[in-house]
Design a protein around this motif. Structure first.
Motif, short mmCIF file in Angstrom:
data_model
loop_
_atom_site.label_atom_id
_atom_site.label_comp_id
_atom_site.label_asym_id
_atom_site.label_seq_id
_atom_site.Cartn_x
_atom_site.Cartn_y
_atom_site.Cartn_z
N UNK A 183 20.07 9.94 62.45
CA UNK A 183 19.42 10.13 61.15
C UNK A 183 19.12 11.62 61.07
N UNK A 184 19.96 12.34 60.35
CA UNK A 184 19.82 13.80 60.24
C UNK A 184 20.42 14.25 58.92
N UNK A 185 19.89 15.33 58.39
CA UNK A 185 20.42 15.86 57.13
C UNK A 185 21.90 16.21 57.32
N UNK A 186 22.72 15.73 56.40
CA UNK A 186 24.15 16.00 56.47
C UNK A 186 24.95 14.87 57.08
N UNK A 187 24.27 13.97 57.79
CA UNK A 187 24.98 12.82 58.38
C UNK A 187 25.30 11.80 57.29
N UNK A 188 26.27 10.94 57.54
CA UNK A 188 26.53 9.83 56.62
C UNK A 188 25.26 8.99 56.50
N UNK A 189 24.97 8.53 55.29
CA UNK A 189 23.77 7.70 55.10
C UNK A 189 24.08 6.25 55.47
N UNK A 190 24.47 6.07 56.73
CA UNK A 190 24.67 4.74 57.32
C UNK A 190 23.37 4.42 58.04
N UNK A 191 22.57 3.58 57.45
CA UNK A 191 21.22 3.38 57.97
C UNK A 191 20.84 1.91 58.00
N UNK A 192 19.96 1.60 58.91
CA UNK A 192 19.40 0.26 58.90
C UNK A 192 17.88 0.38 58.87
N UNK A 193 17.27 -0.35 57.97
CA UNK A 193 15.81 -0.44 57.94
C UNK A 193 15.47 -1.70 58.73
N UNK A 194 14.77 -1.48 59.82
CA UNK A 194 14.63 -2.53 60.84
C UNK A 194 13.21 -3.05 60.86
N UNK A 195 13.06 -4.32 60.60
CA UNK A 195 11.72 -4.92 60.58
C UNK A 195 11.45 -5.59 61.93
N UNK A 196 10.57 -4.99 62.75
CA UNK A 196 10.35 -5.55 64.08
C UNK A 196 9.59 -6.88 64.05
N UNK A 197 9.05 -7.24 62.89
CA UNK A 197 8.30 -8.49 62.80
C UNK A 197 9.14 -9.65 62.25
N UNK A 198 10.29 -9.34 61.68
CA UNK A 198 11.12 -10.41 61.12
C UNK A 198 11.78 -11.18 62.26
N UNK A 199 11.83 -12.49 62.13
CA UNK A 199 12.53 -13.25 63.17
C UNK A 199 13.36 -14.37 62.54
N UNK A 200 14.29 -14.86 63.32
CA UNK A 200 15.12 -15.99 62.88
C UNK A 200 15.70 -16.66 64.12
N UNK A 201 16.20 -17.85 63.92
CA UNK A 201 16.93 -18.52 65.00
C UNK A 201 18.41 -18.48 64.63
#
Ligand code: DUC
Ligand code: ZN
Ligand code: ZN
Length: 480
Positions: free
Chosen positions: A385-403
């Motif tokens: 995650x840096x200026x100039x990098x491709x905006x390939x990003x994930x917003x990661x929710x550490x509280x979300x869960x699933x089976x």
């Protein structure tokens, strides 16, 4: 398209800090606290969440023609599933048939991949050798942005590379500044063990791991490493599954060799008891190579990842449905090899890595994107995650869960090897070049939006090696 991700905690392989991230025209345009909201910008609220580089899976096989059938996941369905799990780039494999023109195979795979929604690149497998292969390797590196060549040391009678091919291709890779990679299993030993087990009446999936023991992997890893040592070329070993191979990597690294190891989310979390399932479909669904190993090997792999002997994580995503696996109903050696995982890799590694305290969030970024980007020379375009990098990003929710379940996954396959595993820590949003492809359970992946990513030859390790080789050039002894 302008998007502002507000209020999150940015995680890179180096640092963790609170900041907003502004994405413009597919790139990261600004990072900072309390950034102004540009007119018309889309806002993503990342409060309480991490903002990390999108995952890079450096080992997938979409729609691979293999063992008499074709993998069920194509480049669109597979990369869409990847987006749902926070992975935004893949490196897949061009695998020419022996004697097939390498460039022709490469063009075929490029055509198939046009429907990818994620960015992609290719390792090219060297399955045979002559002067045309050496020439085509040059064209691939210099003109097509391929900087890695794969060698299957298994699959005798099909795509196996023997020592002669390994020697020639490793040497050529060094000259070109490309990374040789190996699937390390002794193909002759596997072939002989398959024959013996079948003669003894072991025809079911339980024969699969018996025919591919850890020693077969250790031997091949050692052989590839020793060849690389003598030739003086770096080496990347894919899907290290056994401590036998890991020990060889540690030995070589300890001796100063430039060696990289990849490990699969599946090999870290699934053990070999799956092959003793009395249900053929379930046991066969786990047939992949190398096979799942015992818990002792798993523990060693985690330590290898934590200790720095293993650098990247992947999936070897290669999907076959039950009707395809049934091709080996009476002969385990004919069960198409491969399992899915591209959608689940990130959440499985967060759950078993970060939530258990084995990995820090920054280490998670290193092993899910940054290290692959560095090794395959697409850093800092990807993996940070840096200026100039491709905006390939994930917003990661550490509280979300699933089976995890086949009933809810997005992968085009009728089995999930992580079925029933509860994971905590999931992608709430995925962005590919600044475009939202996954938002709170809504998959918005667009067919064909992915771009081919050229990976230039990587001079750094090779220059040093070439210098060393020049200094130690052998000289003939002058005699009177
Ligand atoms: N292993 C698999 O399980 N599938 C595809 C190729 C490989 O090496
Ligand atoms: Zn492999
Ligand atoms: Zn593979």
């Amino acid at each position: 398209m302008t998007t502002l991700i507000r209020g999150g905690t940015v995680v890179t392989a180096e640092q963790t800090f609170r900041a907003d991230v502004l994405c413009e025209n597919g790139k990261i345009a600004a990072i900072g606290e309390n950034l102004d909201i540009p007119t018309g910008a889309q806002i993503i609220d990342a409060g309480g969440q991490y903002v990390m580089p999108g995952g890079i899976d450096p080992h997938t096989h979409m729609q691979l023609p293999f063992m008499g059938t074709v993998a069920s996941e194509d480049f669109y369905t597979g990369t869409a599933a990847a987006m749902a799990g926070g992975t935004t780039s893949i490196i897949d494999f061009v695998i020419p048939d022996p004697e097939q023109n390498i460039m022709e195979a490469y063009k075929t795979w490029r055509e198939w991949a046009k429907k990818s929604t994620a960015d992609y690149g290719f390792h090219v497998a060297i399955t045979w050798w002559d002067d045309s292969v050496a020439k085509d390797m040059g064209t691939l590196v210099r003109e097509e942005g391929v900087n890695s060549f794969k060698h299957f040391m298994a699959y005798k009678g099909a795509i196996m590379a023997d020592d002669e091919i390994l020697y020639n291709s490793f040497s050529r890779s060094l000259a070109l500044g490309a990374m040789p990679t190996v699937h390390a299993e002794n193909g002759e030993l596997v072939f002989q063990l398959q024959k013996k087990l079948l003669e003894e009446g072991i025809t079911g999936p339980e024969g699969h791991p018996l025919s591919r023991p850890p020693a077969a992997e250790g031997e091949a890893a050692n052989r590839a490493l020793r060849l690389a040592e003598v030739i003086g070329v770096p080496l990347y070993i894919v899907h290290v599954s056994a401590s036998d191979a890991l020990e060889e990597i540690k030995r070589a690294r300890g001796a100063g060799q430039r060696v990289y190891g990849e490990v699969l989310a599946g090999h870290l979390t699934i053990d070999d008891s799956v092959y003793r399932d009395t249900d053929f479909t379930a046991a066969a669904a786990h047939v992949m190579s190398p096979p799942f190993r015992s818990k002792e090997h798993q523990a060693a792999l985690w330590k290898g990842l934590q200790g720095g002997a293993l650098h990247t994580t992947a999936t070897d995503h290669c999907c076959f449905c039950a009707d395809q696996k049934a091709m080996g109903k009476d002969n385990f050696a004919q069960i198409p090899n491969g399992c899915a995982g591209v959608e689940d890799r990130m959440s499985v590694l967060w759950t078993h890595g970060v939530n258990t305290g084995r990995l820090t969030p920054s280490e998670f970024v290193a092993i899910t994107s940054a290290n692959a980007a560095r090794i395959f020379n697409i850093y800092p375009q990807k993996g940070v995650v840096a200026v100039g990098a491709d905006a390939d990003l994930v917003v990661w929710d550490p509280e979300l869960s699933k089976t995890i379940s086949v009933k809810t996954h997005h992968q085009n396959v009728d089995y999930n090897v992580f079925e029933g595993m509860t994971v905590k820590g999931l992608a709430s949003h995925t962005l590919s070049r600044g475009v939202l492809t996954w938002k709170d359970g809504d998959l918005r992946a667009v067919k064909g939006a992915g771009q081919y990513v050229k990976r230039p030859a990587y001079p750094a390790p090779f220059d040093a090696l070439a210098k060393r080789a020049a200094l130690h050039k052998p000289r003939a002894v002058k005699r009177s």
